[in-house]
Design a protein around this motif. Structure first.
Motif, short mmCIF file in Angstrom:
data_model
loop_
_atom_site.label_atom_id
_atom_site.label_comp_id
_atom_site.label_asym_id
_atom_site.label_seq_id
_atom_site.Cartn_x
_atom_site.Cartn_y
_atom_site.Cartn_z
N GLU A 69 12.56 -33.33 18.10
CA GLU A 69 13.25 -32.56 19.40
C GLU A 69 13.73 -31.33 18.77
O GLU A 69 14.26 -31.35 17.70
N SER A 70 13.60 -30.45 19.72
CA SER A 70 14.28 -29.21 19.24
C SER A 70 15.41 -28.70 20.38
O SER A 70 15.17 -29.28 21.73
N SER A 71 16.33 -27.98 20.02
CA SER A 71 17.42 -27.66 21.18
C SER A 71 17.81 -26.11 20.88
O SER A 71 17.86 -25.46 19.93
N GLY A 79 9.70 -22.07 28.93
CA GLY A 79 10.35 -20.86 28.51
C GLY A 79 11.56 -21.05 27.72
O GLY A 79 12.20 -20.07 27.02
N LYS A 80 11.95 -22.24 27.39
CA LYS A 80 12.89 -22.67 26.52
C LYS A 80 12.70 -23.58 25.38
O LYS A 80 11.44 -23.99 25.47
N ASN A 81 13.26 -23.58 24.32
CA ASN A 81 13.11 -24.49 23.25
C ASN A 81 13.91 -25.71 23.65
O ASN A 81 14.11 -26.46 22.62
N THR A 82 14.08 -26.12 24.86
CA THR A 82 14.52 -27.43 24.97
C THR A 82 13.38 -28.56 25.20
O THR A 82 12.73 -28.51 26.13
N SER A 83 13.00 -28.94 24.03
CA SER A 83 11.51 -29.65 24.21
C SER A 83 11.68 -30.92 22.91
O SER A 83 12.56 -30.95 22.25
N ARG A 139 20.30 -24.17 18.31
CA ARG A 139 20.54 -25.03 17.15
C ARG A 139 19.08 -24.71 16.36
O ARG A 139 19.38 -24.48 15.03
N ASP A 140 17.96 -24.68 17.02
CA ASP A 140 16.74 -24.51 16.32
C ASP A 140 16.08 -23.14 16.51
O ASP A 140 16.26 -22.69 17.75
#
Length: 321
Positions: A138-140, A107-111, A143-144
């Motif tokens: 990588e996405s954060s 559920g997050k774009n911590t990916s 930021r993204d």
């Protein structure tokens, strides 16, 4: 004695029938497939990346997971990551197999998208060894406006590699890779090739993910999945498609709508057999075009199962099942 022999044979027969049924009805999410010699290998979401093999695309045998232990870099992206890896993609290039995969917090774009390589897919081969190459992109959060999951790599007519990926947020991205297929090329070249949020046609939904680009008939066909996956009976997953003469787009659907503005022609959706279907891959094997995806089986209370369909093409070269 005859009675016991007959009973024993019946038990064995029933066992084989049950085994065959289970083999044909494997539980998967996000399947991708490749053929090495006369064996098909399927990779999908699961602990360490679930793997199966088959000689006929019907009967599947479980193979060892790609990663016995989580890749060492994952902890820096997702703390306490449990090795449940999402949505792989497999490509064979310059005699090497590249297996891309997703690591994410739900559920997050911590990916992040990583890649691992091998020279063979046969676990019995003495040269079989997955060698992890680390993070590709990588996405954060904060930021993204994009999410680094659901990778798919295609090599264009100029032998340039492109990585498409994405989920929700600002849609599906495309970025050029270096010739090593392990890193983003510089200067970085990014494109948004499909999205749904804040578009005229999306009806307010941002649910888009799972890009897969398939080259055929002089076009690049971009498949994406819309709406809700992973909800069992409540799943509304479906597959949409658009196409372009150029890998970077613009991609348009059958009605001429831009995928970057919410367009897409539906090619697969829920019916009496499946509550929802999606996260597809597409290939040509032995002259036949196939679409692989998972469906939430209505007869098994929404269990996610493998679905394999032959792709048909109409007079204007649009796909249907």
């Amino acid at each position: 004695m005859l009675f016991f022999k007959t009973k024993f044979k019946l038990v064995i027969l029933l066992f084989l029938i049950v085994f065959e049924s289970k083999a044909q009805n494997i539980s998967v999410h996000d399947p991708v497939v490749i053929k090495e010699k006369d064996i098909y290998y399927l990779f999908c979401t699961g602990k360490g990346i679930k793997t199966y093999s088959s000689k006929d695309l019907k009967n599947w045998k479980s193979e060892p997971a790609v990663f016995k232990e989580k890749p060492v870099w994952t902890e820096s992206v997702v703390p306490n990551f449990d090795n449940h890896i999402w949505a792989p993609d497999i490509i064979f290039h310059n005699n090497v197999y590249y297996l891309y995969y997703s690591v994410s917090a739900f559920g997050k774009n911590t990916s992040a998208i990583g890649v691992t390589t091998n020279v063979t897919l046969n676990p019995e081969d003495k040269n079989y060894q997955w060698i992890d190459q680390g993070i590709v992109v990588e996405s954060s959060p904060n930021r993204d406006e994009w999410n680094a999951i659901d990778p798919n790599v295609i090599i264009d007519e100029n032998n340039t590699a492109w990585l498409s990926f994405g989920s929700f947020w600002d849609g599906i991205k495309l970025v050029k890779l270096n010739p090593d297929l392990k890193s983003v090329a510089k200067p970085q070249e990014w494109h948004t090739i499909a999205k749904r949020r804040n578009t005229v046609l999306s009806e307010g939904s941002s649910a888009i993910e799972a890009p897969f680009i398939f080259k055929k008939n002089g076009y690049y066909y971009l498949f994406t999945s819309w709406d809700l996956c992973c909800k069992g009976k409540e799943s509304t997953y479906k597959v949409a498609v658009g196409r372009s003469k150029d890998v970077i787009g613009p991609y348009k659907d059958k009605e001429g709508n831009l995928l970057s503005q919410g367009g897409g022609t539906i090619v697969a959706k829920g019916n009496e057999d499946y509550f929802g279907v999606g996260h597809n891959s597409a290939y040509t094997f032995d002259g036949v075009d196939y679409l692989f995806y998972h469906g939430y089986d209505a007869k098994q209370k929404g269990k996610p199962v493998l679905v394999v369909k032959e792709i048909k093409w109409d007079a204007d070269f649009w796909p249907s099942l």
